[in-house]
Design a protein around this motif. Structure first.
Motif, short mmCIF file in Angstrom:
data_model
loop_
_atom_site.label_atom_id
_atom_site.label_comp_id
_atom_site.label_asym_id
_atom_site.label_seq_id
_atom_site.Cartn_x
_atom_site.Cartn_y
_atom_site.Cartn_z
N ASP A 73 128.43 61.03 -31.14
CA ASP A 73 127.89 61.16 -31.86
C ASP A 73 126.35 60.27 -31.72
O ASP A 73 125.58 60.68 -32.41
CB ASP A 73 128.23 61.00 -33.53
CG ASP A 73 128.74 60.07 -33.86
OD1 ASP A 73 128.31 58.66 -33.25
OD2 ASP A 73 129.34 59.54 -34.77
N TRP A 74 126.14 59.73 -30.80
CA TRP A 74 124.61 58.80 -30.76
C TRP A 74 124.56 59.01 -29.07
O TRP A 74 125.76 58.73 -28.51
CB TRP A 74 124.91 57.20 -31.01
CG TRP A 74 123.60 56.70 -31.03
CD1 TRP A 74 122.45 56.91 -30.69
CD2 TRP A 74 123.39 55.44 -31.90
NE1 TRP A 74 121.81 55.99 -30.62
CE2 TRP A 74 122.77 54.93 -31.28
CE3 TRP A 74 124.27 54.34 -32.27
CZ2 TRP A 74 121.74 53.43 -31.70
CZ3 TRP A 74 124.29 52.89 -32.38
CH2 TRP A 74 122.61 52.81 -32.11
N LEU A 75 124.12 58.90 -28.31
CA LEU A 75 123.68 59.04 -27.43
C LEU A 75 122.50 58.97 -26.42
O LEU A 75 120.95 58.74 -27.64
CB LEU A 75 122.85 61.34 -26.48
CG LEU A 75 123.96 62.01 -26.89
CD1 LEU A 75 123.18 62.97 -27.29
CD2 LEU A 75 124.87 62.31 -26.01
N THR A 110 123.56 65.11 -36.98
CA THR A 110 125.00 64.49 -37.24
C THR A 110 125.18 63.66 -35.78
O THR A 110 125.83 62.64 -36.02
CB THR A 110 125.82 65.40 -37.10
OG1 THR A 110 125.03 66.40 -35.94
CG2 THR A 110 126.11 66.52 -37.96
N THR A 111 123.97 63.72 -34.77
CA THR A 111 123.62 63.26 -33.73
C THR A 111 122.82 62.51 -33.22
O THR A 111 121.34 62.94 -33.70
CB THR A 111 124.18 63.95 -32.68
OG1 THR A 111 125.40 64.64 -32.83
CG2 THR A 111 124.26 63.05 -31.27
N ARG A 112 122.60 61.22 -33.17
CA ARG A 112 121.48 60.25 -32.75
C ARG A 112 121.19 60.46 -30.94
O ARG A 112 122.28 60.32 -30.73
CB ARG A 112 121.77 59.40 -33.12
CG ARG A 112 120.33 58.13 -33.05
CD ARG A 112 120.35 56.72 -33.84
NE ARG A 112 119.14 56.13 -33.06
CZ ARG A 112 119.00 54.23 -32.97
NH1 ARG A 112 119.91 54.03 -34.37
NH2 ARG A 112 118.15 53.90 -32.49
N MET A 113 119.62 60.45 -31.05
CA MET A 113 119.52 60.72 -30.04
C MET A 113 118.42 60.09 -29.28
O MET A 113 117.32 60.05 -29.37
CB MET A 113 119.28 61.98 -28.91
CG MET A 113 118.58 61.96 -27.79
SD MET A 113 119.23 63.84 -26.55
CE MET A 113 118.13 63.84 -25.10
N ASP A 114 118.15 58.95 -28.25
CA ASP A 114 117.31 57.88 -27.74
C ASP A 114 116.94 57.55 -26.90
O ASP A 114 118.19 58.02 -26.00
CB ASP A 114 117.84 56.36 -28.37
CG ASP A 114 117.83 56.35 -29.66
OD1 ASP A 114 116.49 55.91 -30.39
OD2 ASP A 114 119.34 56.32 -30.17
N LEU A 162 128.60 48.09 -41.16
CA LEU A 162 127.92 49.32 -41.13
C LEU A 162 128.70 50.15 -40.60
O LEU A 162 129.82 50.26 -40.53
CB LEU A 162 126.63 49.33 -39.74
CG LEU A 162 127.18 48.84 -38.96
CD1 LEU A 162 125.28 48.62 -37.90
CD2 LEU A 162 128.21 48.13 -38.22
N ASN A 163 127.88 51.30 -40.57
CA ASN A 163 128.62 53.23 -39.96
C ASN A 163 129.03 53.08 -38.27
O ASN A 163 127.99 52.58 -37.66
CB ASN A 163 128.87 54.29 -40.62
CG ASN A 163 128.08 54.27 -41.77
OD1 ASN A 163 128.63 53.80 -42.24
ND2 ASN A 163 127.45 54.83 -42.23
N LYS A 164 130.30 52.97 -38.12
CA LYS A 164 130.67 52.92 -36.87
C LYS A 164 130.26 54.12 -35.99
O LYS A 164 130.62 55.56 -36.88
CB LYS A 164 132.01 52.93 -36.63
CG LYS A 164 132.22 51.54 -37.49
CD LYS A 164 131.89 50.00 -36.45
CE LYS A 164 132.26 49.32 -37.00
NZ LYS A 164 131.27 47.95 -37.91
N ARG A 165 129.88 54.76 -34.69
CA ARG A 165 129.40 55.55 -34.62
C ARG A 165 130.26 55.49 -32.91
O ARG A 165 130.49 54.37 -32.23
CB ARG A 165 128.01 55.46 -33.92
CG ARG A 165 127.19 56.21 -35.19
CD ARG A 165 125.48 55.88 -35.13
NE ARG A 165 124.97 56.71 -35.94
CZ ARG A 165 124.71 58.01 -36.27
NH1 ARG A 165 125.05 58.58 -34.90
NH2 ARG A 165 124.34 58.19 -36.83
N GLY A 206 130.19 46.60 -33.14
CA GLY A 206 131.81 47.02 -33.12
C GLY A 206 131.72 49.02 -32.92
O GLY A 206 132.60 49.55 -33.71
N HIS A 207 130.64 50.08 -32.68
CA HIS A 207 130.60 50.51 -32.46
C HIS A 207 131.64 50.94 -31.25
O HIS A 207 131.69 50.04 -30.48
CB HIS A 207 129.17 50.93 -31.89
CG HIS A 207 127.75 51.33 -32.82
ND1 HIS A 207 128.39 51.98 -34.12
CD2 HIS A 207 127.42 50.36 -33.22
CE1 HIS A 207 127.08 52.16 -34.89
NE2 HIS A 207 126.73 50.53 -34.65
N ASP A 208 132.40 51.93 -30.98
CA ASP A 208 132.55 52.81 -29.77
C ASP A 208 131.73 53.49 -28.89
O ASP A 208 131.26 54.26 -29.04
CB ASP A 208 133.41 53.88 -30.79
CG ASP A 208 134.60 54.05 -28.82
OD1 ASP A 208 134.90 53.73 -27.71
OD2 ASP A 208 135.26 55.19 -29.16
#
Ligand code: ARG
Length: 601
Positions: A344-346, A375-379, A116-119, A156-158
């Motif tokens: 790019d993910w909070l 562009t950025t996901r926030m949860d 999957l796409n890494k974020r 595998g996300h950072d």
């Protein structure tokens, strides 16, 4: 859609892609999003029910629609057979070769996540407040946040594990003023304050009762924020005492966190307030709050239009004394994360009580251009309240907040008693026993939290979480030790099982063997689902299902056959391989939940 070569396949996701494409090919005029409605099925492995809904929209006969989708579906290495049935259902039978190959892969490669796409993700969790107590709410945030980090790291996300410590509020004014009075020599000999909470309460009392003290406290804040060395010194001392206490909890729970407290953003808060002010985004109160029409000097940031004042609450960016707030620090913080750290993910893990705050500041951050939802996901990962067994807010008998270290300590004592009752202390060395005790105690506390829908309140009960029956970590850890012992008692090593698995895909014969294999292969889909909404209880439910299906298999299929004297007469290697695959899935799920496993217990 391709089947990944170097990882496990998320079967459901793959089938969805197959049928979504089939619908597009068969009905190009239908451009709306398609819900393929694929489910596990009793008749076959999976069933696709897309034809029913689609037929309604297209005003056609569902069977005709089903046939058209089926004709367009093409072939896939996963699928052995597809059949139209009833009023348009499509039954899907998986290829047995595919199942055998995938389940064997668990033994040879472990659980390999689907590609999957890494974020780059910032997970903001735990985040207690200095000098105030770290309460059970923070325990929930710590446990849930850590598990989310483990999940994303596994994929595998950072991942940045951030502790947004409350280390910079007006409370420091009174704490430092009180420190100066109680320990006039604090700069020379740092005081050993063992009860920081008591110290906090004392200073709060003085603050509330003594006008002069209050004035000094306010001055101290100004000096602290102006970086006066003596005040910074006192502040550092207080923070260190608090952090030492927090770290005890993190160490026990094996949780890693990097502290970036609110203080870290002081200069950035100044910068964003200037930025927002210059761009005309800060305003005085739009509506006077009280009838006296007193002037409100605070500076707000509104994110809604004047016409709909109620939709989103404004943020308070500057207080009337010029100081900053929780809102200001979160605004500075989000800009730091998106623009300086390039996240790019909070993810923010807090109690549900802060929902409004996160809604407001998300809107404000978007308005200010510090956050771009494209562009950025926030949860905002929120959770309910922890209740005591009396269903009231979790407190000690005397009504105080429960200290976390003491709570964890009690877990250990209780786990020890239960394990001793079961005679486990006799079977294990002291070292092993201590290890088991910790795994069970902390594992149970974590699991009890994670196995519920996090948005609900949950009742904290040691008796229930340490029960060896039912959906608890105690039960699952024990089940795993039994699975692992099957091959061991047959004298078959993991090494030789690995060699067997590498030779050829394992044989699956009995109906219960197939059922177990199919259940294990649901894991990639379960994991992908977790990342969609960041709920962890489906993983616990899956694990419990695996343990149940495993019991069915074990009750029906001999892995090792013995004669009446107990001598081994036959070893079913492929069944031992299936046990090994099950253990692999167990260990991976428990690892994501942050629960340590044990070899024996
Ligand atoms: N310190 C806050 C509390 O105890 C939680 C902070 C959450 N993180 C954030 N960026 N606001 O409630």
């Amino acid at each position: 859609p391709e089947v990944p070569k170097d990882s496990m396949c998320a079967i459901l996701q793959h089938l969805e892609a197959v049928f979504e494409r089939a619908v597009r090919v068969a009905f190009p005029q239908h451009t709306a999003p398609v819900n393929t409605q694929i489910q596990l099925s009793k008749m076959a492995d999976y069933q696709c029910n897309v034809a029913m809904a689609l037929a309604k929209i297209l005003r056609q006969n569902p069977r005709v629609v089903g046939q058209a989708v089926l004709d367009a579906a093409g072939t896939s290495p996963l699928i052995a057979n597809m059949q139209l049935s009833g009023s348009g259902f499509i039954n899907i039978t998986l290829s047995t070769g595919f199942i055998r190959e995938q389940v064997t892969r668990l033994v040879t490669h472990g659980v390999t996540p689907p590609p999957l796409n890494k974020r780059k993700v910032a997970v903001d969790f735990s985040s207690p407040n200095i000098a105030k107590e770290m309460h059970v709410g923070h325990l929930r945030s710590t446990i849930i946040g850590d598990s989310i980090c483990r999940l994303l790291e596994f994929l595998g996300h950072d991942v940045l594990r951030i502790n947004h410590l409350g280390d910079w509020g007006t409370q420091f004014g009174m704490l430092i003023a009180h420190l100066q009075d109680r320990f006039p020599n604090y700069l020379k000999t740092p005081p050993a304050i063992s009860d920081l909470q008591g110290f906090y309460k004392e200073s709060k009392k003085r603050f509330d009762e003594d006008e002069q003290f209050k004035v000094r406290a306010y001055k101290a804040v100004v000096q602290l924020q102006g970086h006066d060395p003596d005040h910074i010194n006192g502040w550092t001392m207080i923070c260190d005492i608090s952090k030492r206490e927090f770290n005890k909890v993190y160490e026990r729970l094996d949780v890693k966190l990097s502290p970036y407290g609110e203080s870290f953003y002081q200069s950035r808060m100044e910068a964003i307030v200037a930025d927002l002010e210059q761009r005309g985004l800060l305003e005085q109160a739009r509506i006077q709050e009280d009838e006296t029409d007193r002037k409100d000097d605070r500076k707000f940031m509104y994110s809604n239009t004047v016409e709909e004042p109620q939709t989103v609450m404004p943020l308070i960016m500057v207080k009337s004394d010029g100081g900053f707030t929780y809102d200001t620090s979160d605004m500075a913080c989000i800009r730091y994360r998106t623009q300086e750290l390039d996240v790019d993910w909070l993810i923010y893990v807090t109690d549900a009580g802060q929902q409004q705050h996160f809604k407001s500041f998300r809107a404000a951050a978007a308005r200010a251009g510090y956050f771009n939802s494209a562009t950025t996901r926030m949860d905002h990962v929120m959770f309910g309240v922890v209740l005591g067994e009396d269903r009231k807010k979790f407190k000690t008998r005397s009504g105080d907040t429960v200290r976390l270290v003491e709570l964890l300590e009690e877990g250990l004592v209780r786990a020890e008693a239960i394990l001793k009752e079961k005679g486990r202390d006799e079977a294990l060395s002291q070292q092993e026993f201590d290890h088991v005790k910790e795994a069970v105690a902390y594992g149970c506390i974590k699991y009890a939290d994670l196995c519920h829908d996090r948005t609900r309140d949950y009742v904290f009960s040691f008796d229930r979480m340490l029960d060896f029956k039912g959906n608890t970590a105690a039960y699952l850890l024990y089940a795993l030790t039994r699975i692992c012992s099957i091959a061991r008692t047959a004298g078959v090593s993991s090494g030789s099982l690995l060699t067997e698995a590498r030779k050829e895909p394992m044989q699956l014969e009995h109906e219960k063997e197939w059922k177990l294999a199919r259940t294990l292969l649901k894991l990639p889909d379960v994991i992908l689902k977790l990342t969609e909404d960041l709920y962890l209880h489906p993983l616990c439910e899956f694990l419990y299902e695996v343990s149940t299906v495993f019991s069915e298999f074990y009750d029906n299929c001999y892995c090792v056959e013995k004669d009446k004297d107990g001598n081994i007469t036959k070893i079913h290697t492929s069944r031992l391989l299936l046990c090994e695959a099950t253990a692999t899935v167990f260990k991976q799920c428990l690892a994501i939940l942050g629960i340590k496993t044990v070899e024996r217990m």
